[in-house]
Write an enzyme that holds these catalytic residues in place. Structure first.
Site, mmCIF file in Angstrom:
data_model
loop_
_atom_site.group_PDB
_atom_site.id
_atom_site.type_symbol
_atom_site.label_atom_id
_atom_site.label_comp_id
_atom_site.label_asym_id
_atom_site.label_seq_id
_atom_site.Cartn_x
_atom_site.Cartn_y
_atom_site.Cartn_z
ATOM 1 N N LYS A 123 42.476 25.381 33.891
ATOM 2 C CA LYS A 123 41.943 26.550 34.603
ATOM 3 C C LYS A 123 42.978 26.955 35.636
ATOM 4 C CE LYS A 123 38.214 29.132 34.771
ATOM 5 N NZ LYS A 123 37.221 29.479 33.739
ATOM 6 N N ASP A 163 38.623 35.287 33.499
ATOM 7 C CA ASP A 163 37.449 34.721 34.185
ATOM 8 C C ASP A 163 37.096 35.754 35.256
ATOM 9 O OD1 ASP A 163 35.828 31.992 34.494
ATOM 10 O OD2 ASP A 163 36.264 32.624 36.529
HETATM 11 P P1 NDP Z 1 33.466 39.213 36.161
HETATM 12 O O1 NDP Z 1 34.468 39.251 37.231
HETATM 13 O O2 NDP Z 1 33.586 40.124 35.001
HETATM 14 O O3 NDP Z 1 31.996 39.423 36.772
HETATM 15 C C1 NDP Z 1 31.502 38.597 37.769
HETATM 16 C C2 NDP Z 1 30.171 39.150 38.238
HETATM 17 O O4 NDP Z 1 29.573 38.222 39.133
HETATM 18 C C3 NDP Z 1 30.310 40.462 39.024
HETATM 19 O O5 NDP Z 1 29.129 41.194 38.884
HETATM 20 C C4 NDP Z 1 30.481 39.959 40.456
HETATM 21 O O6 NDP Z 1 30.108 40.896 41.446
HETATM 22 C C5 NDP Z 1 29.519 38.768 40.459
HETATM 23 N N1 NDP Z 1 29.978 37.756 41.421
HETATM 24 C C6 NDP Z 1 31.186 37.155 41.442
HETATM 25 N N2 NDP Z 1 31.272 36.312 42.482
HETATM 26 C C7 NDP Z 1 30.081 36.402 43.115
HETATM 27 C C8 NDP Z 1 29.545 35.782 44.264
HETATM 28 N N3 NDP Z 1 30.257 34.890 44.966
HETATM 29 N N4 NDP Z 1 28.273 36.106 44.613
HETATM 30 C C9 NDP Z 1 27.548 37.006 43.915
HETATM 31 N N5 NDP Z 1 28.011 37.630 42.817
HETATM 32 C C10 NDP Z 1 29.253 37.330 42.440
HETATM 33 O O7 NDP Z 1 33.438 37.677 35.687
HETATM 34 P P2 NDP Z 1 32.846 37.065 34.336
HETATM 35 O O8 NDP Z 1 31.672 37.827 33.887
HETATM 36 O O9 NDP Z 1 33.978 36.847 33.413
HETATM 37 O O10 NDP Z 1 32.383 35.620 34.846
HETATM 38 C C11 NDP Z 1 31.067 35.349 35.328
HETATM 39 C C12 NDP Z 1 30.804 33.855 35.261
HETATM 40 O O11 NDP Z 1 30.900 33.418 33.893
HETATM 41 C C13 NDP Z 1 31.788 32.974 36.037
HETATM 42 O O12 NDP Z 1 31.086 31.844 36.536
HETATM 43 C C14 NDP Z 1 32.765 32.526 34.964
HETATM 44 O O13 NDP Z 1 33.410 31.319 35.310
HETATM 45 C C15 NDP Z 1 31.818 32.339 33.792
HETATM 46 N N6 NDP Z 1 32.440 32.341 32.480
HETATM 47 C C16 NDP Z 1 33.179 33.417 32.055
HETATM 48 C C17 NDP Z 1 33.727 33.418 30.800
HETATM 49 C C18 NDP Z 1 34.426 34.603 30.255
HETATM 50 O O14 NDP Z 1 34.711 34.603 29.047
HETATM 51 N N7 NDP Z 1 34.715 35.635 31.007
HETATM 52 C C19 NDP Z 1 33.624 32.234 29.920
HETATM 53 C C20 NDP Z 1 32.766 31.191 30.420
HETATM 54 C C21 NDP Z 1 32.225 31.262 31.666
HETATM 55 P P3 NDP Z 1 31.255 41.817 42.150
HETATM 56 O O15 NDP Z 1 31.614 42.841 41.121
HETATM 57 O O16 NDP Z 1 30.600 42.378 43.356
HETATM 58 O O17 NDP Z 1 32.383 40.891 42.477
#
Ligand code: NDP
Length: 450
Positions: A123, A163
């Protein structure tokens, strides 16, 4: 013995609470494995598996549009390569530090093992905040980041992906710089655009897989997602496609969120409303609060830091699909979910539930899937992208989706069977931790003390 290993880790890295949390959960699951496999104890596999094979930290200088020079910190954690090249995403978020990336890399080792594909765990990322930056600032940052990272990655060495804060745009800029520096066109990153080696379904894969896993859990009770009310957190990559698949399977989605707050739409989302959210988040890069002005009946609730719970998890529902970030469901949130009769939790984000929350879910005997199992569809499809790159061919949308679906079915089956075999029927957390561990531990044992 487990306690001693845990204590040693605490004293070695005292300031890494997220990493401690991830390690504690896995180590606590492994007692029954060590009883059956004294050879793992003898080879001290546990102490070795919690220590990263390599950690790279570097300076990322970049210039903003006004000519000011900034410095961020870049990282890559190469956690374990016993079963394949390091594989895992890059996160760009101001909260990024060693503790968060080590927890994510550690989880990734077990997740990748569960996919059955040959991928080790890694990571990386940076404390860079992409919010409010122009496209050219993002590009310059990505180029500077890759200038250093390119020395440490490669199609057979370490293959990063996206991510939080790293989506198609960022992968494109990172890939372009890697190609220029190395003068080679290889599958060094996944999540690439379709015109330069990407795989169909990769953007959808994590969210789709999360919902396929929920569907499989419900199947064990002869139920489906049809008509089930679902809570989704987040509105990024994972959340958008979890919503899309859940809608396709007949569920009713009533919440989504971002870091500013959440929307509750009691009428439920439609595919049209979801398209609007995708445009808002992926193109306009706006805030979820705007949804409430657009669609009648929807209510926006901003984050209230004085509350010790998240009101999103207190909305009436059947299913929870967390898809935002780590530790987004605490003990109180879990109590609220259970009090409102939620009986399916399929994690899309990594480690969204605190240990107290997990304890509540397991005690209540609900269908609870830990992220390392239920969100493995993303990395599994990255594995499929790597295969297509090596073969220099592209599978169709249907072919990739079918493979993703069957991988999720197989991960579900493996977790359920392993939990049963080790005396914890229905406990997907035990099943995932044990099954993920066994393959990696066996490979480490066979490869000697390296
Ligand atoms: P994105 O950046 O596309 O989206 C993240 C979302 O979560 C946004 O809506 C963001 O809001 C919100 N968010 C992020 N940090 C916080 C926080 N501290 N408090 C509240 N809301 C928050 O990321 P992903 O969708 O790719 O990832 C989401 C989760 O899924 C993570 O935990 C990631 O590790 C996990 N994941 C992702 C994978 C992937 O393929 N992308 C694979 C496996 C797991 P805002 O826009 O306001 O920042």
């Amino acid at each position: 013995m487990i306690e001693k290993i845990y204590e040693e880790m605490l004293s070695r890295d005292p300031d890494q609470p997220e990493f401690h949390q991830a390690v504690r959960e896995v180590l606590d699951s492994l007692e029954p494995v060590l009883e059956r496999h004294p050879e793992f104890v003898e080879a001290n596999i546990l102490s070795r598996i919690i220590e990263a094979e390599r950690i790279i930290q570097f300076r990322v200088p970049w210039t903003d549009d006004d000519g000011n020079v900034h410095v961020n910190r870049g990282f890559r954690i190469q956690m374990n390569s016993a079963i394949g090249p390091y594989k895992g995403g890059l996160r760009f978020h101001p909260s990024v530090n060693l503790s968060i990336l080590k927890f994510l890399a550690f989880e990734q080792v077990f997740k990748n093992s569960l996919t059955t594909l040959p991928m080790g765990g890694g990571k990386g990322g940076s404390d860079f905040d992409p919010k409010g930056k122009s496209d050219s600032e993002i590009m310059r940052f990505c180029q500077s980041f890759m200038l250093e990272l390119s020395r440490h990655v490669g199609a057979d060495v370490d293959v990063p992906a996206g991510d939080i804060g790293v989506g198609g745009r960022e992968i494109g800029y990172l890939y372009g710089m890697y190609r220029k520096i190395r003068n080679e066109f290889t599958g060094v990153l996944t999540g690439k655009g379709m015109s330069y080696g990407g795989s169909l379904i990769r953007p959808e894969a994590t969210g789709y897989g999360q919902v396929y896993f929920a569907r499989e859990m419900l199947k064990t009770r002869d139920e489906t997602l049809e008509g089930k009310v679902c809570l989704i957190s987040g509105s990024g990559n994972v959340a958008q496609f979890a919503a899309e698949k859940a809608l396709q399977l007949g569920a009713k989605i009533v919440t989504m969120s971002d870091s500013g707050g959440f929307i509750h739409d009691p009428n439920g989302f439609t595919l049209e409303k979801l398209e609007w959210i995708k445009e808002l988040k992926n193109v306009r890069r706006g805030r979820i609060s705007e949804y409430a002005n657009q669609f009648e009946g929807a209510i926006y609730t901003p984050v209230d830091h004085n509350l010790d719970y998240n009101p999103l998890w207190a909305v009436d529902a059947d299913v929870a699909l967390p898809a935002a970030t780590q530790n987004e469901i605490n003990g109180k949130d879990a109590e609220n979910l259970l009090a409102n009769n939620v009986y399916v939790v399929s994690e899309g984000s990594n480690m969204p539930s605190t240990p107290e929350a997990i304890e509540h879910f397991i005690e209540a005997g609900i269908l609870y899937a830990p992220g390392k199992a239920s969100n493995a569809g993303g990395v599994a499809t990255s594995g499929l992208e790597m295969s297509q790159n090596s073969m220099r061919m592209n599978w169709t949308r249907e072919e990739v989706d079918e493979k993703l679906d069957s991988i999720m079915v197989s991960i579900h089956e493996t977790c359920a069977r392993t939990a049963e075999e080790y005396g914890y029927p229905g406990n997907y957390m035990m099943g995932a931790n044990i099954a993920g561990f066994l393959k990696v531990a066996d490979a480490m044992l066979n490869q000697g003390v390296v």
